[in-house]
Design an enzyme around this catalytic site. Sequence first.
Site, PDB file in Angstrom:
ATOM      1  N   ASP A 170       0.731  -1.126   0.024  1.00  0.00           N
ATOM      2  CA  ASP A 170      -0.062  -0.079  -0.166  1.00  0.00           C
ATOM      3  C   ASP A 170       0.715   1.262   0.230  1.00  0.00           C
ATOM      4  O   ASP A 170       1.686   1.430   0.752  1.00  0.00           O
ATOM      5  CB  ASP A 170      -0.854   0.048   1.237  1.00  0.00           C
ATOM      6  CG  ASP A 170      -1.921   1.011   1.286  1.00  0.00           C
ATOM      7  OD1 ASP A 170      -1.740   2.170   0.797  1.00  0.00           O
ATOM      8  OD2 ASP A 170      -2.984   0.630   1.615  1.00  0.00           O
ATOM      9  N   HIS A 201      -3.022  -0.032  -2.645  1.00  0.00           N
ATOM     10  CA  HIS A 201      -4.046   0.660  -2.175  1.00  0.00           C
ATOM     11  C   HIS A 201      -5.278   0.870  -3.076  1.00  0.00           C
ATOM     12  O   HIS A 201      -4.841   1.018  -4.583  1.00  0.00           O
ATOM     13  CB  HIS A 201      -3.806   2.163  -1.918  1.00  0.00           C
ATOM     14  CG  HIS A 201      -4.708   2.978  -0.829  1.00  0.00           C
ATOM     15  ND1 HIS A 201      -4.637   2.693   0.538  1.00  0.00           N
ATOM     16  CD2 HIS A 201      -5.383   3.915  -1.316  1.00  0.00           C
ATOM     17  CE1 HIS A 201      -5.766   3.657   0.772  1.00  0.00           C
ATOM     18  NE2 HIS A 201      -6.290   4.172  -0.162  1.00  0.00           N
TER      19      HIS A 201
END
Length: 232
Positions: A170, A201
Amino acid sequence: MSETATIETLSGEQTFSAYVARPEGAPRAAIVVIQEIFGVNPGIRRKCDRLAEAGYLAVAPDLFWRIEPDVELAPDVEAEFQRALELMDKFDQDQGIRDIEATIHWIRRSEGVAQVGAVGYCLGGRLAYMTAARTDVDASVGYYAVGIDNLLREKHGIANPLMLHIAGDDGFVDKDTQTAMHEGLDDHPKVTLHDYPGLDHGFATEFGKRRDEQGATLADERTAEFFARHLG
């Protein structure tokens, strides 16, 4: 069937809108769908529609209404992405939780649905954690929640089940933050963490280039099982 509802704030002095997707027949439970920084856009509405197809009453409140009502931004358009970051900087998260709480109250009072869950994405994932810690929501799920390491002091308030999906690569949640999440929450009796190595993400977004089909399918299956177990 979908519609726009008007919800009163906790004070009763103002109102805000919410996208509502209704199932065929009586709902098995209700789920508050908490937006990303892009507003209640087509992707969030599609999340609601999918939940309605699974038998839930799904409600996505417009949490940016105090800044700019009816925001709909596209994450893959750079100018709109930058606008979303500006909105996030102006957003009062504590007030947002109160609006989510008002939405939960509206569902129980106006819709007559006692069991209410919440699911959020990105900023909404963080808000799902805060909702679990600060409200009486029955079950919550956060996808790629940001900044949870700064909220671990609130974990004692989590009284009902919470599931968090963590993207291993992420860009907004670094490895140290992921480690802190595990160290702070792995032993919490109400919290379940799932890691998705190599995913970034936004991997479970409904539309756009961020979506990873395999990761999204796995996370969504886990979410469906979680809500089936803890709601209703």
